[in-house]
Design an enzyme around this catalytic site. Structure first.
Site, PDB file in Angstrom:
ATOM      1  N   ASP A  26      54.031  25.933  41.131  1.00 63.79           N
ATOM      2  CA  ASP A  26      53.089  25.586  42.196  1.00 63.79           C
ATOM      3  C   ASP A  26      53.220  24.106  42.555  1.00 63.79           C
ATOM      4  O   ASP A  26      53.142  23.724  43.716  1.00 63.79           O
ATOM      5  CB  ASP A  26      51.643  25.859  41.750  1.00 63.79           C
ATOM      6  N   GLU A  78      55.840  22.155  42.313  1.00 64.57           N
ATOM      7  CA  GLU A  78      57.045  21.882  43.112  1.00 64.57           C
ATOM      8  C   GLU A  78      56.846  22.335  44.563  1.00 64.57           C
ATOM      9  O   GLU A  78      57.276  21.666  45.504  1.00 64.57           O
ATOM     10  CB  GLU A  78      58.251  22.593  42.493  1.00 64.57           C
ATOM     11  N   SER A  98      44.317  55.656  66.935  1.00 65.91           N
ATOM     12  CA  SER A  98      43.598  55.920  65.685  1.00 65.91           C
ATOM     13  C   SER A  98      44.112  57.242  65.113  1.00 65.91           C
ATOM     14  O   SER A  98      45.089  57.799  65.616  1.00 65.91           O
ATOM     15  CB  SER A  98      42.092  55.923  65.910  1.00 65.91           C
ATOM     16  N   LEU A  99      43.504  57.723  64.075  1.00 70.47           N
ATOM     17  CA  LEU A  99      44.008  58.917  63.388  1.00 70.47           C
ATOM     18  C   LEU A  99      42.953  60.000  63.339  1.00 70.47           C
ATOM     19  O   LEU A  99      41.758  59.716  63.234  1.00 70.47           O
ATOM     20  CB  LEU A  99      44.397  58.569  61.948  1.00 70.47           C
ATOM     21  N   LYS A 157      45.467  54.815  52.756  1.00 65.86           N
ATOM     22  CA  LYS A 157      44.808  54.364  53.976  1.00 65.86           C
ATOM     23  C   LYS A 157      43.966  53.157  53.605  1.00 65.86           C
ATOM     24  O   LYS A 157      42.915  53.264  52.984  1.00 65.86           O
ATOM     25  CB  LYS A 157      43.942  55.470  54.579  1.00 65.86           C
ATOM     26  N   LYS A 203      52.222  61.027  57.252  1.00 65.00           N
ATOM     27  CA  LYS A 203      53.004  60.888  58.477  1.00 65.00           C
ATOM     28  C   LYS A 203      54.268  61.745  58.377  1.00 65.00           C
ATOM     29  O   LYS A 203      54.915  61.744  57.328  1.00 65.00           O
ATOM     30  CB  LYS A 203      53.432  59.423  58.679  1.00 65.00           C
ATOM     31  N   CYS A 260      14.751  31.409  36.863  1.00 65.42           N
ATOM     32  CA  CYS A 260      13.940  31.075  35.708  1.00 65.42           C
ATOM     33  C   CYS A 260      14.489  29.759  35.173  1.00 65.42           C
ATOM     34  O   CYS A 260      15.658  29.672  34.806  1.00 65.42           O
ATOM     35  CB  CYS A 260      14.077  32.157  34.638  1.00 65.42           C
TER      36      CYS A 260
HETATM   37  S1  IVH Z   1      49.204  54.321  60.835  1.00 65.94           S
HETATM   38  C1  IVH Z   1      49.164  55.738  64.959  1.00 65.94           C
HETATM   39  N1  IVH Z   1      49.078  53.721  58.314  1.00 65.94           N
HETATM   40  O1  IVH Z   1      43.826  53.586  59.921  1.00 65.94           O
HETATM   41  C2  IVH Z   1      49.046  55.599  63.522  1.00 65.94           C
HETATM   42  N2  IVH Z   1      47.130  53.400  59.647  1.00 65.94           N
HETATM   43  O2  IVH Z   1      42.545  55.422  62.111  1.00 65.94           O
HETATM   44  C3  IVH Z   1      47.876  54.818  63.121  1.00 65.94           C
HETATM   45  N3  IVH Z   1      45.240  52.443  58.421  1.00 65.94           N
HETATM   46  O3  IVH Z   1      43.255  51.506  62.602  1.00 65.94           O
HETATM   47  C4  IVH Z   1      48.187  53.782  62.179  1.00 65.94           C
HETATM   48  N4  IVH Z   1      46.237  52.302  56.488  1.00 65.94           N
HETATM   49  O4  IVH Z   1      43.627  50.393  60.452  1.00 65.94           O
HETATM   50  C5  IVH Z   1      48.409  53.765  59.477  1.00 65.94           C
HETATM   51  N5  IVH Z   1      49.122  53.216  56.055  1.00 65.94           N
HETATM   52  C6  IVH Z   1      48.459  53.258  57.226  1.00 65.94           C
HETATM   53  C7  IVH Z   1      47.124  52.834  57.357  1.00 65.94           C
HETATM   54  C8  IVH Z   1      46.494  52.918  58.591  1.00 65.94           C
HETATM   55  C9  IVH Z   1      45.115  52.082  57.152  1.00 65.94           C
HETATM   56  C10 IVH Z   1      44.161  52.356  59.417  1.00 65.94           C
HETATM   57  C11 IVH Z   1      44.476  51.493  60.570  1.00 65.94           C
HETATM   58  C12 IVH Z   1      44.083  52.253  61.793  1.00 65.94           C
HETATM   59  C13 IVH Z   1      43.339  53.403  61.225  1.00 65.94           C
HETATM   60  C14 IVH Z   1      43.661  54.637  62.017  1.00 65.94           C
END
Ligand code: IVH
Length: 685
Positions: A35, A37, A84-85, A118, A295, A431
């Site tokens: 650290d 260095e 989103s998912l 996730k 995925k 206290c």
């Molecule tokens: S893939 C289109 N991979 O999940 C695919 N998302 O609801 C979407 N997230 O807002 C992203 N870990 O914040 C992906 N390994 C991961 C993830 C991830 C967390 C969150 C991300 C996104 C939300 C989707």
């Protein structure tokens, strides 16, 4: 300072070196230099950039410390929306997911999947142009995000410049996506410090990360230990990768941190099995996850499957059981924490939250209770996030019956009945009783801890254990411990016991300053301790100085000797007096002295201490030097200055118009010096 061309060359070298070592340290967790260095290189960079500000480049590590606050965040449009998912809450819904894929592709084939934790943080996008980070943004509504480039630059795990991947091209343009998060331990430390400062607490690590990332002043973000995992890109089609697995490897090659718990799964059953395995590991992880993202691994298949309005068809989030639920708040009890603070604790109707039975939850402090407007008998929403202690989020006021009772902080300590006090401006009720058993635990942990004598092997857990088994009740007991007694305890062995005993023995050599700091006297921290040890060479000298000021003769100079120490204010002086005049404290210090703890000031380099054994009292006025100078000389030569007559005084120096002290000294047979004899003693004048 080097000439500009030389400076430019040196800066290029320093940037490369610092970025390389930051990657080794923060991403690979395998540093190659110390650290110290690293800091040295960093300081050299700052110095040269200070001289030539126009040479600061977009990939300079100096940007990691944050810059001037922004008036507001600008909006940025994501070139490809950040989707989103869809969620799945059980195994059947995951199998349905695969069936939907098969129907869409009109195929019976099964698929290989990438399974990734996730992460429960914030999704961000970071754009790199020709390898250099240019723009970073939040997800926002998916189409437009907020530009937080300066804040993202402060996160050490985010490269400012990409690394050249072996045998593959560096992309012209790449939008890296991933999750910014705050590790659970850092979240706790942040909230602890906010509680100490009376600031509102963050409900969970995710909120803390969001609050830290959405700071207009990036210097604040720089102080929060945020971290980052990369999990995707805006447009994978342009990259030399055929699958999500290859993409993650490519991102790692570019210098990003990717999550170590990702798995390639040959079919959906393997992905489901991994999901259940991950669920059991969840509470052991140093960061929070709320499920697993599954995925389709093949990027060409992902392309064919495409997106729905808000989420891709090729991925799904398998969620862990909810970690929020409602239950009844039956009562509130108050516990004295290690810090002496009184913490209200909710007693709940036992309920299963995310697979764990919960019956208690912290309410933090009085202000939090008021802010949430909680009442005993309320139906409350509680949450358990990862292995974070469960907490009450809010009451459900709609379900009130009218017989709910307000929560009152106690007036006296539940452990020792001493009246509690709350300093204005602080959120914490305390206290202040020095003998409160809970306080004693705190004092011991402080004594052995980093801010105290730093006794290796005796951290908080070990001290709590020693107290719990009754081997130690107070500080002196530490010095009576034996190897055999320690080695017999659970979790200890011969070797660790020997090491701890050696460390305890070694602590006897601590300097006076460390020792004073270790006592944990209120308002007396390390700086005050250092100042005191400069004025008083021994603990005895300090104790003499804290005697109640006796007005036996009303001459100038018989004022409080503590206040004569520059930097010691009335608060500290009063606290020192209270502490050292407490009979129990005096008894403890006497025991420590008997056990061989006689801390002294570190002697000034090369300085002689000819007056080491003397305790000198002044009376009457001196003609050739001021009382203050005379005292300073005595202290500089290792002597002590007394403020009142006592058995401890060895010499009385009499100036003109000596008063009652002279008579008393004659009675006690104390050596009496006139001004000339004193001058000779301190060497001339
Ligand atoms: S893939 C289109 N991979 O999940 C695919 N998302 O609801 C979407 N997230 O807002 C992203 N870990 O914040 C992906 N390994 C991961 C993830 C991830 C967390 C969150 C991300 C996104 C939300 C989707």
């Amino acid at each position: 300072m080097p000439a500009k061309e030389t400076a430019q060359e040196r800066l290029r070298f320093l940037r490369e070196a610092l970025n390389f070592h930051a990657h080794r340290y923060y991403v690979l967790d395998a540093p190659l230099i110390s650290d110290g260095e690293y800091d040295q290189l960093f300081h050299e960079l700052l110095a040269i950039e200070g001289q030539y500000p126009d040479l600061i480049s977009a990939d300079s590590p100096s940007l990691r410390v944050g810059g001037a606050p922004l008036p507001q965040f600008e909006a940025v449009e994501h070139r490809f929306p950040m989707l989103s998912l869809e969620n799945a809450f059980n195994d059947d819904q995951l199998r349905d997911f695969e069936e939907r894929l098969q129907r869409f592709l009109k195929s019976e084939a099964t698929f290989a999947y990438m399974a990734e934790p996730k992460l429960d943080g914030l999704a961000v996008e970071i754009i790199y142009e020709r390898g250099v980070m240019t723009i970073g943004s939040t997800r926002g509504d998916g189409r437009f995000g907020e530009q937080i480039t300066a804040n993202l630059r402060t996160i050490p795990a985010i490269p400012l410049k990409l690394r050249q991947p072996a045998g593959r091209p560096l992309p012209e343009l790449i939008e890296v996506r991933g999750e910014v998060y705050l590790p659970i331990q850092s979240f706790r430390e942040l909230n602890d410090s906010r509680q100490r400062d009376g600031e509102p607490l963050f409900a969970n690590p995710r909120n803390a990360a969001a609050g830290s990332l959405r700071q207009l002043d990036s210097r604040i973000t720089a102080q929060r230990p945020l971290d980052f995992f990369a999990y995707g890109v805006g447009e994978p089609a342009t990259l030399p990768c055929a699958s999500q697995s290859e993409l993650l490897r490519y991102l790692a090659d570019l210098g990003f941190k990717t999550n170590p718990l990702t798995r390639t799964c040959p079919d959906i059953n393997a992905a489901i099995a991994h999901f259940h395995a991950l669920a059991t590991e969840r509470d052991r992880l140093p960061y929070e996850i709320d499920g697993m993202v599954i995925k389709v691994d093949d990027l060409a298949l992902q392309q064919r499957l495409g997106n729905k309005a808000r989420s891709p068809r090729w991925a799904i989030a398998a969620k862990f059981p909810a970690s929020q639920t409602t239950t009844r708040l039956n009562d509130v009890v108050f516990s004295i924490g290690r810090t002496g603070a009184v913490t209200p604790v909710a007693v709940l109707e036992p309920v299963n939250v995310g697979g764990v039975m919960v019956s208690r939850a912290t309410l933090h402090n009085e202000d939090e209770i008021i802010r949430k407007d909680l009442r005993i008998g309320d139906l409350v929403l509680i949450q358990r996030a990862g292995d974070v202690i469960p907490e009450v989020v809010k009451p459900i006021p709609e379900s009130r019956q009218g017989n709910e009772k307000p929560i009152r902080m106690p007036d006296t300590c539940p452990e020792c009945r001493h009246p509690l006090s709350r300093v204005s401006g602080e959120a914490v009720t305390r206290c202040l009783n020095l003998h409160c058993p809970a306080q004693r635990i705190r004092a011991l942990i402080h004594f052995t801890g980093k801010a105290g004598l730093d006794i290796e092997g005796l951290g908080g857990k070990a001290v709590e254990q020693l107290l719990a088994v009754g081997l130690v009740k107070d500080i002196p007991d530490l010095y009576r411990l034996t190897v055999d007694a320690l080695a017999a305890l659970e979790g200890w062995g011969e070797k660790s016991a020997e090491n701890a005993i050696a460390a305890i023995a070694g602590s006897k050599d601590a300097s006076l300053a460390r020792f004073i700091a270790a006592l944990g006297i209120r308002h007396v921290g390390e700086v005050s301790a250092e100042l005191l040890s400069k004025s008083f060479p021994t603990l005895d000298a300090l104790m003499v100085a804290t005697r109640p000021v006796q007005q036996t003769d009303s001459e100038p100079g018989s004022a409080d000797p503590l206040r004569e120490v520059e930097g010691i204010g009335e608060q500290a002086a009063a606290s020192l007096r209270e502490y050292f005049n407490d009979p129990a404290v005096r008894d403890m210090l006497a025991q420590l002295a008997d056990l061989g703890l006689n801390p002294r000031s570190q002697e000034p380099a090369g300085g002689e201490q000819p007056l080491r054994e003397m305790v000198i009292l002044f009376t009457g006025s001196l003609s050739s030097l001021s009382r203050n100078e005379a005292k300073a000389r005595v202290k500089a030569m290792g002597g002590q200055v007394a403020s009142a007559m006592s058995q401890k005084v060895t010499h009385l120096v009499c100036g003109d118009k000596a008063g009652s002290k002279l008579k008393k000294a004659q009675e006690l047979g104390i050596t009496i010096l006139d001004e000339n004899q004193f001058a000779a003693l301190i060497g001339g004048r």
